[in-house]
Design a protein around this motif. Structure first.
Motif, mmCIF file in Angstrom:
data_model
loop_
_atom_site.group_PDB
_atom_site.id
_atom_site.type_symbol
_atom_site.label_atom_id
_atom_site.label_comp_id
_atom_site.label_asym_id
_atom_site.label_seq_id
_atom_site.Cartn_x
_atom_site.Cartn_y
_atom_site.Cartn_z
ATOM 1 N N ARG A 8 29.302 -29.667 -4.428
ATOM 2 C CA ARG A 8 30.634 -30.248 -4.140
ATOM 3 C C ARG A 8 30.590 -31.114 -2.884
ATOM 4 O O ARG A 8 31.217 -32.177 -2.828
ATOM 5 C CB ARG A 8 31.671 -29.137 -3.967
ATOM 6 C CG ARG A 8 32.181 -28.544 -5.258
ATOM 7 C CD ARG A 8 33.501 -27.800 -5.039
ATOM 8 N NE ARG A 8 33.397 -26.773 -4.013
ATOM 9 C CZ ARG A 8 32.978 -25.531 -4.240
ATOM 10 N NH1 ARG A 8 32.611 -25.160 -5.456
ATOM 11 N NH2 ARG A 8 32.938 -24.643 -3.257
ATOM 12 N N ASP A 56 31.531 -28.620 -13.326
ATOM 13 C CA ASP A 56 32.207 -29.637 -14.139
ATOM 14 C C ASP A 56 31.987 -29.442 -15.624
ATOM 15 O O ASP A 56 32.850 -29.821 -16.430
ATOM 16 C CB ASP A 56 31.710 -31.027 -13.741
ATOM 17 C CG ASP A 56 32.083 -31.379 -12.314
ATOM 18 O OD1 ASP A 56 33.281 -31.619 -12.068
ATOM 19 O OD2 ASP A 56 31.186 -31.399 -11.447
ATOM 20 N N GLY A 109 33.242 -24.986 -8.651
ATOM 21 C CA GLY A 109 33.114 -26.428 -8.744
ATOM 22 C C GLY A 109 32.217 -26.900 -9.868
ATOM 23 O O GLY A 109 31.587 -27.958 -9.765
#
Length: 367
Positions: free
Chosen positions: A133, A160, A158
């Motif tokens: 991140r 994705d 975090g």
């Protein structure tokens, strides 16, 4: 002829969407969740091909065979790939990820396997996610083996693109899988001219034909039996409680490691540190002078139902896997595996102590 698996009413879009919502709750995610109609290799490959291309610089972490596969896919997409490989008996650290970013500041994609059932290690995703991140890279995670055995938290970490499958710790079907997709990942796909379209691999097709339409009409006929099995699997997890399911896997891993050490005969955990050992499955190093595949074959000859396997490929000579996941994350499966391995070692003339192994395993299970 009638059969409970035949002549079922079609699976509605509403019910399909409700199963996706339950997967999202399992992952504690607000991201879009797409259930794909195939084994987890489908979204694993689809997600890479959707987001990687000639302009991508990818850090590909290799802690087992799946990391090697991801690197091959990334190169096939035209990405520049930096492989970060660590010995299979250990895990990668956040510091190693930070060092890789410092050496290669153009990295904009990180691929990682959470837990490698094939090698028995697990990686500290929360710590690694914080580093990713900081650098703004897209984070792709294979959580197929870890989900249900240990926490998997895409939003908090975090991540994705988080791919899961139900066939291991969840104790469900292998024929369907799921991926959570962040807004950043969707944007990366939309900007990628090489992202698969009009393809079974295409996540963008699912977004446009399913999500953007409010999930009212399925883009094609679903894998009905597998979807119903996934629904039943989620019900079983929700009934037992996810924390209880994960605790059961952790106890199975601790009991197997403790029992293997107490058994003797030269058998020892393949992953050196307890903290780096995956709760989904325990890998053991076969004693010197023995062949792991032969020991496993002898153990299974006594009881074919035991969750034992030899390592894949070259690891078949040295690695034994105790696959104590799903319905096999039980004291009985651990005891049976240890006793069968002890008998196989004794046949080779090695000194073992089955009673000590059982005491150690039972003590570790109780905690």
């Amino acid at each position: 002829m009638t059969h409970p698996f035949l002549d079922l009413a079609p699976l509605s879009a509403e019910r399909f969407a409700s199963i996706e919502d339950r997967v999202a709750r399992l992952l504690a995610t607000e991201q879009d969740v797409v259930i794909m109609q195939g084994e987890a290799l489908l979204p694993l490959e689809g997600a890479i091909r959707a987001t990687a291309g000639p302009g991508t610089t990818a850090l590909n972490v290799i802690t087992g065979p799946y990391g090697q596969t991801f690197g091959d896919w990334l190169r096939d997409c035209g990405a520049t790939v930096i492989d970060l490989a660590v010995p299979f008996h250990t895990a990668v650290t956040a510091d190693r990820i930070r060092e890789a970013f410092a050496e290669h500041p153009r990295i904009d994609f990180v691929s990682l396997v959470h837990a490698e059932a094939a090698t028995g290690n697990t990686n500290p995703v929360a710590e690694i996610g914080a580093v990713v991140r900081e650098r703004g890279a897209l984070f792709y995670l294979d959580a197929v083996a870890s989900v249900g055995a240990e926490p998997v938290l895409p939003d908090a970490w975090g991540v994705d693109l988080c791919v899961i499958g139900a066939q291991k710790a969840m104790g469900g079907p292998a024929g369907v899988s799921a991926v959570s997709v962040s807004g950043r990942a969707w944007a990366r796909m939309a900007a990628n001219p090489r992202a698969p379209r009009r393809s079974y691999l295409s996540l963008l097709d699912w977004r446009e034909r399913w999500l953007d339409g409010g999930r009212r009409a399925l883009p094609h006929a679903p894998a009905q039996l597998e979807m119903l099995a996934l629904e039943a699997c989620l019900t079983r997890i929700e009934t037992e409680g996810l924390d209880a399911v994960m605790a059961r896997h952790a106890r199975a891993a601790a009991a197997t490691r403790a029992g293997a050490l107490a058994l003797g005969g030269g058998l020892e955990p393949y992953v050196h540190r307890d903290a780096e050992a995956a709760p989904v499955a325990t890998t053991l190093r076969a004693p010197s002078g023995t062949v792991a595949a032969e020991l496993v074959a002898r153990a299974l000859a006594a009881d074919p139902a035991l969750p034992l396997a030899a390592g894949g490929g070259a690891l078949a000579k040295e690695m034994i896997r105790v696959n104590h996941y799903g319905v096999d994350a039980t004291p009985g499966a651990v005891r049976g595996s240890l006793m069968a391995l002890g008998a196989a070692l004794a046949e080779r003339g090695l000194a073992v102590d089955p009673a000590a192994a059982l005491r150690a395993a039972e003590g570790a299970w109780r905690g």
